[in-house]
Design a protein around this motif. Structure first.
Motif, PDB file in Angstrom:
ATOM      1  N   HIS A  71      17.066  48.636  21.500  1.00  0.00           N
ATOM      2  CA  HIS A  71      16.824  49.561  20.381  1.00  0.00           C
ATOM      3  C   HIS A  71      18.108  49.942  19.671  1.00  0.00           C
ATOM      4  CE1 HIS A  71      12.480  50.060  20.824  1.00  0.00           C
ATOM      5  NE2 HIS A  71      12.781  49.506  21.988  1.00  0.00           N
TER       6      HIS A  71
ATOM      7  N   VAL B 281       0.073  41.214  23.041  1.00  0.00           N
ATOM      8  CA  VAL B 281       0.572  42.311  22.196  1.00  0.00           C
ATOM      9  C   VAL B 281      -0.031  42.115  20.798  1.00  0.00           C
ATOM     10  CG1 VAL B 281       2.744  42.357  23.493  1.00  0.00           C
ATOM     11  CG2 VAL B 281       2.642  41.122  21.345  1.00  0.00           C
TER      12      VAL B 281
ATOM     13  N   CYS C  76       7.690  39.933  27.477  1.00  0.00           N
ATOM     14  CA  CYS C  76       8.062  41.344  27.378  1.00  0.00           C
ATOM     15  C   CYS C  76       8.998  41.751  28.512  1.00  0.00           C
ATOM     16  CB  CYS C  76       6.822  42.225  27.418  1.00  0.00           C
ATOM     17  SG  CYS C  76       5.701  41.904  26.055  1.00  0.00           S
TER      18      CYS C  76
ATOM     19  N   GLN D 258      13.549  49.207  26.221  1.00  0.00           N
ATOM     20  CA  GLN D 258      12.387  50.005  26.629  1.00  0.00           C
ATOM     21  C   GLN D 258      11.326  49.082  27.202  1.00  0.00           C
ATOM     22  OE1 GLN D 258      11.141  52.401  23.287  1.00  0.00           O
ATOM     23  NE2 GLN D 258      13.149  53.358  23.123  1.00  0.00           N
ATOM     24  N   ARG D 259      10.649  49.564  28.237  1.00  0.00           N
ATOM     25  CA  ARG D 259       9.578  48.814  28.882  1.00  0.00           C
ATOM     26  C   ARG D 259       8.571  48.371  27.822  1.00  0.00           C
ATOM     27  NH1 ARG D 259       6.735  48.469  33.876  1.00  0.00           N
ATOM     28  NH2 ARG D 259       4.525  48.731  33.435  1.00  0.00           N
ATOM     29  N   GLY D 260       8.309  47.071  27.781  1.00  0.00           N
ATOM     30  CA  GLY D 260       7.339  46.552  26.807  1.00  0.00           C
ATOM     31  C   GLY D 260       7.975  45.851  25.617  1.00  0.00           C
ATOM     32  N   ASP D 261       9.304  45.939  25.469  1.00  0.00           N
ATOM     33  CA  ASP D 261       9.982  45.288  24.338  1.00  0.00           C
ATOM     34  C   ASP D 261       9.799  43.766  24.382  1.00  0.00           C
ATOM     35  OD1 ASP D 261      10.920  47.683  23.419  1.00  0.00           O
ATOM     36  OD2 ASP D 261      12.984  47.431  24.137  1.00  0.00           O
ATOM     37  N   VAL D 262       9.534  43.159  23.223  1.00  0.00           N
ATOM     38  CA  VAL D 262       9.388  41.705  23.142  1.00  0.00           C
ATOM     39  C   VAL D 262      10.777  41.072  23.034  1.00  0.00           C
ATOM     40  CG1 VAL D 262       8.414  39.776  21.847  1.00  0.00           C
ATOM     41  CG2 VAL D 262       7.129  41.923  22.043  1.00  0.00           C
TER      42      VAL D 262
ATOM     43  N   GLY E 202      15.628  47.538  17.679  1.00  0.00           N
ATOM     44  CA  GLY E 202      14.286  47.594  18.251  1.00  0.00           C
ATOM     45  C   GLY E 202      13.327  46.579  17.648  1.00  0.00           C
ATOM     46  N   TYR E 203      13.866  45.478  17.083  1.00  0.00           N
ATOM     47  CA  TYR E 203      13.002  44.444  16.500  1.00  0.00           C
ATOM     48  C   TYR E 203      12.324  43.630  17.597  1.00  0.00           C
ATOM     49  CZ  TYR E 203      15.168  45.199  11.920  1.00  0.00           C
ATOM     50  OH  TYR E 203      15.584  45.748  10.742  1.00  0.00           O
ATOM     51  N   ALA E 204      11.031  43.362  17.428  1.00  0.00           N
ATOM     52  CA  ALA E 204      10.330  42.482  18.359  1.00  0.00           C
ATOM     53  C   ALA E 204      10.949  41.092  18.265  1.00  0.00           C
ATOM     54  CB  ALA E 204       8.847  42.442  18.014  1.00  0.00           C
TER      55      ALA E 204
ATOM     56  N   MET F 222       9.975  44.288  31.088  1.00  0.00           N
ATOM     57  CA  MET F 222       9.228  45.364  31.743  1.00  0.00           C
ATOM     58  C   MET F 222      10.114  46.143  32.715  1.00  0.00           C
ATOM     59  SD  MET F 222       6.379  44.861  30.186  1.00  0.00           S
ATOM     60  CE  MET F 222       5.194  45.933  31.012  1.00  0.00           C
TER      61      MET F 222
END
Lengths: 390, 292
Positions: free
Chosen positions: A130, A17, A5, A53-57, A134-136, A7
């Protein structure tokens, strides 16, 4: 599941997750067996791509085994071993019908963001901000793959993960960069940047019949691969003046085609231009440092082609448009239309014409991703390409 | 009768306009006194905020006094009331707050807000029947998309009105009530529901559909959609025109834009979803929950 991720700038962490689920009828879920860190992931790592964004895979180079398919997926079933292309493409819009898959009109749920920045939106991309959907991403144990009957290519068991993994991005990217050069017999192609894409562009230019390929970089381990493994002529830009060296190597004509395999975070040696662009980028007055691109344009022979494979995100300063215009240069570029190249390149791998696994220098566990990113970023330990195994 | 009602609302709007100007002048001229009066601590920061709020009140009041009664400016007052209430609410938790006075202050603002709401809603309704004023406030939206399917297919999908809520996200349902008539239910901002009846005024198969809302609609509007063949077999050039009169008028639409509900953007998003459905067979979405 475990996933790598983003961060924050220069911060990646392996986190637990939720597992991805089928959301649309054309989705598949893939259990990832191998995934790689791309040079373009470093643009995210360094914070140069907006809308992370914080946390995006993270992760857009991955392969694995299909474990579940949506009801409209015709060509795949659980158990299939597949490589997944990084551009997400529906296969049915005008762009996809022209095989311009990275321009798919239907795969970016946040198209409006990209339209504000670039006029129109390209396709969605796994794990790449994004702005691009915004796809993981695929640096994880599992990944959800939309339009699974268009993207993923089945690969035979006889080939190792490392032989086929790079079909996901860098092999087709290097290949398209060389194809865009329109190589004819006798041509000399110069390649700026001998990272994984640059090295595979060199190999592709040779496959497509280039007489000579000149490789430009500063890291000895990369130049060694380009020179000894691939047989390219090499220029270390910290030792030689690139324009003079290229003139010298081509009898004063200049290379017929120039490939920029560097992109927005270019480096230059003791140069005023580098300081200028570094400062402007830091002050957000330009988003990209086009040092390699400027040099490629300046170096290209009159009437030649500049092929841009390196990633650019926004706007630049001091673009030598006069050189392009007065010397009839052609600039060709684009995010790679990976789907177009999958089957032909898989065939070349099967026939033994190309084996991209030579670029792998580090094999690590997914859990070691933070270390891998830091090492790749600083080019420590001769790091050229990292493959992570979940 | 309608005229008498309109004069009544005008008087209320004018009254609220003068109230705005008066309160604003007090806030700008003696911010400390007003702050103490509503139970806030009198500090440099409070005074600055109070002066800003005062400037907003004056501007809003003058706009109400200067224009013909415009529900947009009344809705702006409602928005101002919400800001005041949240500022006072935030102050309640502070150590040095005079909670009794704050409570009285909040009750007064809530009372004024009720008057603002009633006035804004009534103005919105009367304006809906005043044709001249209505023309001025109409919001027009024109959007076009190329869809890689033949015009007859795109027309057929749209003409089956049941399909519309699949890509028009604000629509809850569309029910056909007659050959050309239908009943529409939509979700608005803050969970408000809107309903209206509409009739198709022109239906040229594979070419054009035009419609308008019937009298009494919550959202008074008309629109048309054209299905032109794109050159060289590129599918259908879809062109949508909408003209409508949202409750609250143009100012409300501008406010809405701040919160991402601009009408043009909404129509564009709707048409993009239609394109995705007809071309790709599904609407693109990311797995939003797969993240740390």
């Amino acid at each position: 599941m475990k996933a790598v991720c983003w961060m924050g700038t220069k911060q990646v962490e392996v986190r637990d997750v939720p597992n991805p689920e089928i959301l649309n009828p054309r989705d598949a879920i893939v259990r990832v067996t191998s995934t790689a860190i791309c040079g373009s992931d470093l643009h995210l790592y360094d914070g140069f791509i907006p809308t992370m964004q914080r946390g995006d895979v993270l992760g857009h180079e991955f392969m694995g085994e299909v474990v579940e398919v949506g009801r409209d997926v015709q060509h795949l079933r659980p158990g299939d071993r597949v490589v997944v292309p990084f551009p997400i493409a529906c296969g049915r819009c005008n762009m996809c019908e022209r095989e311009l898959y990275s321009l798919c009109e239907n795969s970016n749920p946040n198209a409006w963001m990209a339209e504000k920045l670039w006029g129109y939106s390209p396709c969605g991309i796994f794990g790449y901000s994004h702005l691009l959907g915004g796809y993981a991403g695929g640096q994880a144990e599992y990944a959800r793959v939309p339009f699974a009957d268009v993207g993923p290519v089945k690969v035979p068991d006889g080939l190792s993960d490392e032989q086929v993994l790079f079909l996901s991005d860098i092999l087709p990217t290097g290949y398209m960069a060389a194809e865009n050069c329109g190589i004819v017999p006798g041509d000399t192609v110069a390649v700026w940047g001998c990272g994984p894409v640059g090295l595979l562009a060199i190999a592709a230019a040779q496959l497509l019949g280039a007489e000579r390929v000149v490789a430009i970089d500063r890291f000895p381990e990369r130049l060694r691969l380009a020179g000894l493994k691939l047989g390219a002529e090499t220029v270390d830009y910290t030792e030689d003046d690139v324009l003079e060296a290229l003139k010298d190597l081509t009898g004063g004509r200049g290379p017929d085609a120039c490939i920029d395999a560097v992109g927005m975070e270019a480096h230059a040696h003791h140069s005023l231009a580098y300081a200028y662009d570094r400062v402007k980028q830091a002050m957000a007055l330009e988003s990209d440092r086009p040092i390699a691109l400027r040099e490629a344009i300046q170096a290209c022979r009159s009437g030649g082609t500049v092929s841009v494979a390196g990633v650019y995100g926004g706007v630049i300063d001091k673009f030598p448009v006069g050189t392009v215009m007065n010397r009839s240069l052609t600039i060709k570029t684009g995010q790679t239309h990976v789907q177009r190249y999958l089957r032909p390149l898989l065939q070349r791998i099967e026939k033994g014409e190309i084996d991209p696994s030579f670029i792998v220098t580090h094999r690590m566990k997914l859990e070691e991703a933070p270390l891998a990113y830091a090492m790749f970023r600083r080019k420590q330990d001769g790091c050229i390409k990292v493959v992570l195994r979940p | 009768m309608a005229e008498a009602q309109a004069t009544g609302q005008q008087r209320l709007a004018t009254g609220l306009g003068w109230f705005s100007v008066g309160l604003g002048l007090a806030e700008v001229a003696s911010p400390g006194a007003v702050a103490r009066f509503v139970g806030l601590r009198d500090s440099g920061g409070t005074r600055t905020v109070m002066r800003t709020f005062g400037a907003r009140e004056i501007a809003n009041g003058m706009a109400l006094l200067a224009s013909r009664p415009d529900p947009g400016w009344m809705w702006a007052r409602v928005a101002g009331d919400v800001i005041d209430l949240s500022a006072l609410g935030a102050a309640v938790g502070r150590e040095d707050a005079d909670r009794r006075r704050l409570a009285i202050g909040m009750a007064s603002v809530a009372g004024v807000m009720l008057a603002d709401l009633v006035c804004a809603r009534q103005l919105g309704r009367t304006n809906g029947t005043a044709t001249a004023a209505r023309q001025d406030r109409a919001i027009r939206v024109a959007k076009t998309f190329t869809i890689n399917r033949p015009p007859d297919e795109v027309y057929a999908y749209w003409r089956n009105l049941d399909h519309l809520p699949r890509f028009m996200r604000h629509l809850q349902s569309v029910r056909e009530t007659g050959a050309r008539r239908s009943h529409w239910v939509a979700r608005g901002p803050a969970g408000m529901m809107f309903e209206w009846d509409a009739e198709i005024t022109e239906d040229l198969p594979n070419q054009r559909i035009a419609w308008r809302s019937l009298p009494g609609a919550d959202v008074d509007h008309r629109g048309d959609v054209r299905f032109d063949p794109a050159p060289g077999g590129r599918g259908t050039e879809l062109r949508v025109h909408l003209e409508y009169h949202p409750p609250g008028g143009r100012t409300a639409a501008r406010l809405a834009r701040l919160f991402g509900r601009e009408p043009g953007q909404q129509v564009e998003d709707d048409l993009r979803r239609l394109k995705q459905l007809l071309e790709a067979g599904e609407i693109a979405r990311a797995s939003e929950e797969v993240r740390a």
